[in-house]
Motif scaffolding. Structure first.
Motif, short mmCIF file in Angstrom:
data_model
loop_
_atom_site.label_atom_id
_atom_site.label_comp_id
_atom_site.label_asym_id
_atom_site.label_seq_id
_atom_site.Cartn_x
_atom_site.Cartn_y
_atom_site.Cartn_z
N UNK A 8 18.11 62.08 -12.36
CA UNK A 8 16.89 61.28 -12.55
C UNK A 8 17.29 59.96 -13.19
N UNK A 9 16.51 58.94 -12.86
CA UNK A 9 16.61 57.66 -13.56
C UNK A 9 15.20 57.09 -13.66
N UNK A 10 14.97 56.29 -14.69
CA UNK A 10 13.63 55.76 -14.93
C UNK A 10 13.39 54.48 -14.14
N UNK A 11 13.66 54.53 -12.85
CA UNK A 11 13.48 53.36 -11.99
C UNK A 11 13.54 53.80 -10.54
N UNK A 23 1.59 56.87 -12.68
CA UNK A 23 3.04 56.82 -12.65
C UNK A 23 3.55 58.04 -11.88
N UNK A 24 4.47 57.81 -10.95
CA UNK A 24 5.10 58.89 -10.18
C UNK A 24 6.46 59.20 -10.79
N UNK A 25 6.68 60.46 -11.13
CA UNK A 25 7.96 60.90 -11.67
C UNK A 25 8.56 61.94 -10.73
N UNK A 26 9.84 61.78 -10.42
CA UNK A 26 10.53 62.71 -9.52
C UNK A 26 11.86 63.12 -10.14
N UNK A 27 12.25 64.34 -9.84
CA UNK A 27 13.54 64.87 -10.30
C UNK A 27 14.24 65.53 -9.12
N UNK A 100 17.63 65.40 -20.21
CA UNK A 100 17.34 64.24 -21.05
C UNK A 100 18.08 63.01 -20.48
N UNK A 101 17.78 61.86 -21.02
CA UNK A 101 18.47 60.66 -20.54
C UNK A 101 19.95 60.68 -20.89
N UNK A 102 20.31 61.35 -21.99
CA UNK A 102 21.71 61.38 -22.41
C UNK A 102 22.43 62.66 -22.02
N UNK A 120 9.14 55.30 -19.76
CA UNK A 120 8.49 54.34 -18.85
C UNK A 120 7.77 53.37 -19.76
N UNK A 121 8.32 52.17 -19.91
CA UNK A 121 7.92 51.27 -21.00
C UNK A 121 6.48 50.78 -20.89
#
Length: 332
Positions: A8-11, A23-27, A100-102, A120-121
């Protein structure tokens, strides 16, 4: 669990604004994953509720599609304050991981408070891609005019290859397809269920494919006249078919007026910065640009690349697009 398959990435297409509220979120996961839960909330929810650490609500994600080696999961959410902090929990049998992101961590070994969540800022209206409503249901058919249909009144020009002939196929070999030929085949296309035609470049150029554009305002005579284009658009619209033109705004052909001016005046040309010229002696007989004397499409010297960040280039092509719509009533 195939942890290496999780991504996943936030973009991009994995995190984006679908509209001004959603907001659409995909994994992406491996095929062994059985369930994905989205854990998300406002990034400052804990401050509002006076808790020590951030916390999120749990939402079961849906399987969007199954790919050859992966599953793509999706959830659409309407953040009340236009921002999100989130992570994912994935399950396969008794294995459960937090994405997680990390990194990816076994659930229970860590707390979201001590790891880096995705963010998502801000749901910015300017980031929302809003195509016309009709695009969603359009059935597109791509046509390279030279290769589609020669109209019934087209002259028997010896420069045209016979349909299907491939033995001497080359850069400047043409088959004689025309805009009138497309117009004549509109009933056939409508019978197929086509509701949109995407035409590859039709403007003045020096090749069969016309991607080395010389003049963005002139229909290439190989394909017909401006009136032929008007007739095609009018009759296509009457048949319920939209028309979209291929705009070659990445590069041009060597006879394009700005490039010709640069070749004649070099750095004194007002169009010099419209292109990426890297060497003083950039003019050469070489047909390729592996020496990077100027940037081009691929390595073809005959297709110099535009500097599309230049304000004058932006203005020029914005006006070209407006001109096409005004002059020929195209749809895109």
């Amino acid at each position: 669990m195939n942890v290496a398959a999780i991504f996943h990435r936030s973009s991009g297409n994995l995190c984006y604004a679908a509209d001004q509220d959603t907001v659409v979120l995909r994994l992406q996961t491996g095929k062994d994953v059985e369930q994905v839960t989205l854990v998300c909330a406002d990034p400052f929810i804990h401050e509002l509720t006076r808790r020590k650490h951030w916390y999120g609500q749990h939402y079961i994600m849906q399987c969007l599609c199954e790919l050859p080696h992966h599953i793509l999961w999706e959830y659409r959410i309407k953040p009340p304050f236009k921002r999100l902090q989130y992570y994912f929990e994935v399950s396969a049998g008794e294995e459960r991981y937090a994405v997680m992101e990390d990194g990816v961590f076994p659930i229970g070994d860590t707390s979201p408070a001590h790891r880096q969540c995705f963010k998502f800022a801000w749901l910015n209206p300017s980031d929302v891609i809003a195509p016309p409503a009709w695009v969603k249901d359009t059935v597109w058919y791509q046509i390279m005019p030279d290769r589609f249909c020669r109209d019934k009144n087209a002259p028997d020009d010896p420069k045209f290859l016979s349909w299907g002939q491939k033995k001497y196929f080359g850069f400047n070999h043409t088959y004689g397809g025309t805009l009138k030929g497309i117009t004549e085949r509109l009933p056939y296309l409508r019978e197929l269920g086509i509701t949109g035609l995407y035409l590859t470049p039709i403007f003045s150029a020096g090749s069969y494919h016309k991607y080395n554009t010389f003049d963005y305002r002139t229909v290439d005579p190989d394909f017909g006249t401006e009136d032929d284009l008007r007739e095609l658009v009018q009759k296509a619209h009457q048949a319920g078919i939209r028309i979209m033109l291929d705009g070659v705004f990445n590069h041009c052909g060597t006879n394009f007026f700005a490039w010709q001016d640069v070749c004649q005046k070099q750095k004194a040309s007002p169009y010099y910065d419209w292109f990426f010229i890297n060497q003083e002696n950039f003019l050469s007989e070489r047909v390729e640009t592996a020496d990077a004397r100027y940037y081009t499409f691929s390595f073809w010297a005959g297709m110099p690349k535009f500097n599309t960040n230049h304000p004058e280039v932006i203005e020029y092509f914005s006006e070209i697009c407006a001109y096409w719509v005004r002059e020929w009533d195209i749809d895109g």
